[in-house]
Write a protein that holds these residues in place. Structure first.
Motif, PDB file in Angstrom:
ATOM      1  N   ARG A 311       0.835  -1.195   0.000  1.00 29.48           N
ATOM      2  CA  ARG A 311       0.000   0.000   0.000  1.00 29.48           C
ATOM      3  C   ARG A 311       0.876   1.255   0.000  1.00 29.48           C
ATOM      4  O   ARG A 311       1.828   1.349   0.774  1.00 29.48           O
ATOM      5  N   ALA A 375      -5.518  10.757   7.041  1.00 35.08           N
ATOM      6  CA  ALA A 375      -6.341   9.560   7.263  1.00 35.08           C
ATOM      7  C   ALA A 375      -5.471   8.327   7.440  1.00 35.08           C
ATOM      8  O   ALA A 375      -5.734   7.472   8.305  1.00 35.08           O
ATOM      9  N   ASN A 376      -4.420   8.232   6.633  1.00 34.85           N
ATOM     10  CA  ASN A 376      -3.523   7.083   6.739  1.00 34.85           C
ATOM     11  C   ASN A 376      -2.693   7.129   8.014  1.00 34.85           C
ATOM     12  O   ASN A 376      -2.482   6.100   8.661  1.00 34.85           O
ATOM     13  N   LEU A 378      -3.438   8.688  10.909  1.00 34.16           N
ATOM     14  CA  LEU A 378      -4.245   8.559  12.117  1.00 34.16           C
ATOM     15  C   LEU A 378      -4.878   7.175  12.238  1.00 34.16           C
ATOM     16  O   LEU A 378      -5.263   6.770  13.333  1.00 34.16           O
ATOM     17  N   ARG A 379      -4.977   6.459  11.100  1.00 33.76           N
ATOM     18  CA  ARG A 379      -5.468   5.078  11.158  1.00 33.76           C
ATOM     19  C   ARG A 379      -4.436   4.173  11.806  1.00 33.76           C
ATOM     20  O   ARG A 379      -4.754   3.175  12.422  1.00 33.76           O
ATOM     21  N   GLU A 380      -3.164   4.538  11.632  1.00 36.68           N
ATOM     22  CA  GLU A 380      -2.095   3.765  12.252  1.00 36.68           C
ATOM     23  C   GLU A 380      -2.077   4.020  13.752  1.00 36.68           C
ATOM     24  O   GLU A 380      -1.886   3.178  14.554  1.00 36.68           O
TER      25      GLU A 380
END
Length: 380
Positions: A311, A375-376, A378-380
């Motif tokens: 990704r 978004a990427n 804070l998803r982690e």
């Protein structure tokens, strides 16, 4: 960690740099001034296998990696940003999703001739009311037996006036929201497919774009790309790769502006010496060079991530965000180095300022890139 290019990557860099110097740089100003499609240059891109760089050889492409693609895009865009985006759309937005989601039969019809450069593709996502909000599709596809009847419109479709086929996003189920979007591959000679005149734009004037209208356009169900309802996923993954192409384009534009500023600073004199001997000019040149190198590292990292098959949404967005905004900063500083002459059509630098600006808008605005990155993270 290895910052050295492979032999193949260096050869791609050499080949595309020579092509840009010989065929693109001498013509780019003329093409821009007359809004002329670079017909011969696009044919040469095909001859050099640059319209399907990362497409496997069995599907008509060059079979190279995405770092090669980024390198080639930078060099081509350094010569002519319009030619660069024509190349980017066919590679990233058209060939890439078909390569990833198409069946063998679809690849034979819709991928191989385009990767070989025999035909040209485009990508239809943007609509008058669906720009940054890509899920707000109004183009509708309704199943009728073995066909879908499509009605709607798209705008700002790069390569649109010249394309032989389009990867088209449609709404097949409004109630499902973004999960109701479905992708199709549509030949542009399909009855009911209507193209408007080429758009009149501030920059990249030789890369034609246009609005498109679909009036009871019948498309065979076998032309569906992926499954029904997978269109949004296909579009977003396609844009992840497309952003590497646009970041590379921005990098090429910046390098063109920078190199012209360095050259001019040695020719122009003020207060009895070349202006490059003035510290104010030296600081601008230092800033430009640093930003260009930083952007290139971000671009190559994203390309390498894609080559690994992992990704790369955040990496691509970071590369696109930084490279595009960097290109505008560098182009404006380069114009400043030129002084009054930079504002003249006699110099290429004013074109670079105009061409750079679109890289902050298409394939996701800078604001959208920041949303993707956050978004990427804070998803982690």
């Amino acid at each position: 960690m290895n910052f050295e290019l492979t032999d193949i990557q260096r050869e791609i860099q050499r080949m595309t740099r020579e092509f840009a110097a010989k065929e693109l740089i001498p013509n780019a100003r003329k093409w821009d001034e007359h809004h002329a499609w670079p017909t011969d240059a696009v044919k040469k891109l095909a001859e050099l296998s640059l319209l399907g760089v990362a497409v496997p050889e069995q599907n008509g492409g060059a079979g190279l990696d995405n770092v090669c693609y980024a390198i080639a895009m930078e060099e081509i865009s350094r010569g002519c940003a319009s030619t660069g985006v024509i190349m980017s759309v066919n590679n990233s937005l058209y060939c890439d999703p078909i390569m990833k989601y198409g069946t063998d039969a679809q690849k034979e019809q819709f991928l191989a001739p385009f990767a070989r450069g025999e035909k040209l593709g485009c990508f239809g996502l943007t609509e008058p009311e669906a720009g940054s909000d890509a899920a707000a599709q109004k183009t509708v596809a309704v199943r009728k037996g073995d066909e879908y009847v499509i009605n709607g419109s798209k705008n700002w479709i790069t390569n649109g006036p010249k394309a032989d086929a389009i990867v088209l996003m449609t709404m097949t189920n409004k109630e499902a929201g973004h999960k109701g979007i479905t992708a199709f591959m549509v030949p542009t000679d399909t009855p009911g497919f209507i193209r408007a005149e080429p758009d009149k734009k501030m920059g990249i004037s030789a890369a034609w774009s246009c609005s498109m209208f679909f009036e009871d356009m019948r498309v065979p169900a076998k032309y569906m790309l992926g499954k029904e309802g997978e269109g949004f996923k296909i579009a977003m993954s396609t844009l992840d790769g497309g952003r590497i192409g646009i970041a590379s384009q921005a990098l090429g534009i910046a390098r063109a502006a920078y190199e012209e500023a360095v050259r001019y600073s040695g020719e122009r004199k003020s207060f009895g010496k070349p202006i490059r001997e003035h510290q104010a000019i030296q600081f601008m040149i230092a800033d430009m060079a640093t930003e260009i190198d930083a952007a290139r590292l971000l671009v190559w990292r994203a390309a390498l991530q894609k080559d690994k098959g992992v990704r790369h949404s955040a990496e691509s967005a970071m590369a696109k965000l930084y490279a595009s905004e960097m290109a505008s900063r560098v182009a404006n500083k380069a114009l400043q180095v030129h002084g009054g002459m930079g504002y003249s059509k006699e110099m290429d630098v004013e074109r670079h300022v105009r061409d750079a600006r679109i890289t902050e808008i298409y394939e996701g605005t800078s604001e959208i890139q920041r949303i993707v990155i956050a978004a990427n993270l804070l998803r982690e």
